[in-house]
Design an enzyme around this catalytic site. Structure first.
Site, PDB file in Angstrom:
ATOM      1  N   LYS A  32      38.326  54.978  36.418  1.00  0.00           N
ATOM      2  CA  LYS A  32      38.302  53.456  37.205  1.00  0.00           C
ATOM      3  C   LYS A  32      38.257  52.291  36.725  1.00  0.00           C
ATOM      4  O   LYS A  32      38.685  51.315  36.699  1.00  0.00           O
ATOM      5  CB  LYS A  32      37.269  53.527  38.407  1.00  0.00           C
ATOM      6  N   ASP A  36      37.230  50.901  47.489  1.00  0.00           N
ATOM      7  CA  ASP A  36      35.913  51.685  47.803  1.00  0.00           C
ATOM      8  C   ASP A  36      34.990  50.803  48.832  1.00  0.00           C
ATOM      9  O   ASP A  36      34.400  51.173  49.617  1.00  0.00           O
ATOM     10  CB  ASP A  36      35.105  52.148  46.578  1.00  0.00           C
TER      11      ASP A  36
END
Ligand code: ATR
Length: 296
Positions: free
Chosen positions: A74, A110
């Protein structure tokens, strides 16, 4: 990954990570694509770090609409793409890349996942105290979402390595000035902070299958019936933390809701269609039940 060109128009979506054989994203996205009859396929790209730059480059040129990005990439994908959304930049991680004619934009969905998981509790969380366990990438997204959308008075970051918590607290204290950030690695302090919290969030992987009996609660800590508890771990569906919370009468939110929430926003970025969340939830529950050996 096998690229199956089943129609002239079909485009690819996928997930990039390492050691991600058990990822639930393909099941959830494939169910959603099928439900809406959209001509995309969704593949798993389980690659080692040395393969990442070439893989990202090929997303520009092959028939990819975009990819989800998961552990451990990420942060590593950020220098490899062209543009990063403000939210992803603030969180410091990208979990979704969209390809617009060879130009790659990174997003972080997220935080949206955390937001939708807790949106029914907005009023309770506002001006209250929140305890967040962990100080990794997932914690950054959770802390960002809670501070930005729920306006709590105080966020306590409880983490084994207090230095990691302090890095996040220092960064976010500048961005969210009406919230006080406190860091601790001490069990007694964490237990005391829990007493006044409206919301507890576990952002660590503690409790994930196969270590299902584990949880992050400090010794002698108590969960109260008026509290909200979110665990970002979704396998098992009910973690040890959520079980303790449910037995204490608290309101619990499963990591499945966060998984669905982040997936929904990514799906919308990829396809411009609303994510059929109930169909996706049903498929996820089935997959998880099968994983644990229940027949459906
Ligand atoms: P991610 O980026 O996916 O959130 P990560 O970077 O590995 O994952 O972060 C995991 C967080 O969970 C870290 O804050 C880690 O604590 P440290 O900062 O001390 O490393 C925490 N964590 C993971 N396993 C843990 C364990 N067994 N006990 C306590 N904390 C743990």
């Amino acid at each position: 990954m096998k690229l199956r060109i089943s129609s002239e128009h079909q485009r690819h979506i996928g997930i990039i990570g390492n050691h991600i054989v058990h990822t639930m994203s393909p099941a959830m996205h494939t169910a959603a694509l099928k439900k809406l009859n959209l001509d995309y396929d969704y593949g798993v790209m389980d690659v080692t770090p040395d393969m990442l730059p070439n893989l990202i480059a090929s997303i520009r040129t092959l028939n990819f609409r975009g990819v989800n990005v998961t552990v451990p990439y990420k942060e590593k994908v950020m220098p490899l793409i062209d543009e990063i959304s403000e939210e992803a930049r603030m969180i410091g991680a990208v979990n979704t890349i969209v390809n617009n004619n060879g130009r790659l934009t990174g997003h972080n969905t997220d935080a949206h996942g955390v937001y939708v998981s807790l949106s029914q509790f907005t009023e309770e969380i506002k001006n209250s105290n929140v305890v967040i366990f962990g100080a990794g990438g997932a914690a950054r997204a959770a802390i960002y979402a809670v501070a930005k959308f729920f306006l709590p008075k105080r966020i306590v970051i409880a983490n084994r390595t207090v230095k990691n918590a302090e890095v996040i607290a220092n960064e976010f204290a500048d961005k969210f000035r009406s919230t006080k950030f406190v860091c601790t690695s001490d069990h007694t302090t964490t237990a005391r902070e829990m007493e006044t919290a409206s919301l507890l969030i576990n952002t660590t992987s503690v409790g994930m299958t196969p270590f299902e009996e584990r949880h992050m609660l400090p010794p002698h800590s108590v969960i109260q019936s008026n509290q909200i508890v979110l665990d970002i771990v979704y396998n098992p569906i009910e973690t040890a933390l959520l079980k303790i919370a449910r037995q204490a009468g608290a309101r619990t939110v499963s990591g499945i809701e966060m998984l669905l929430g982040q997936g929904a926003k990514a799906f919308e970025l990829f396809t411009d269609n609303e994510f059929p969340i109930n169909d996706a939830r049903e498929v996820l529950m089935k997959e998880l039940m099968q994983f644990h050996g229940y027949t459906t």
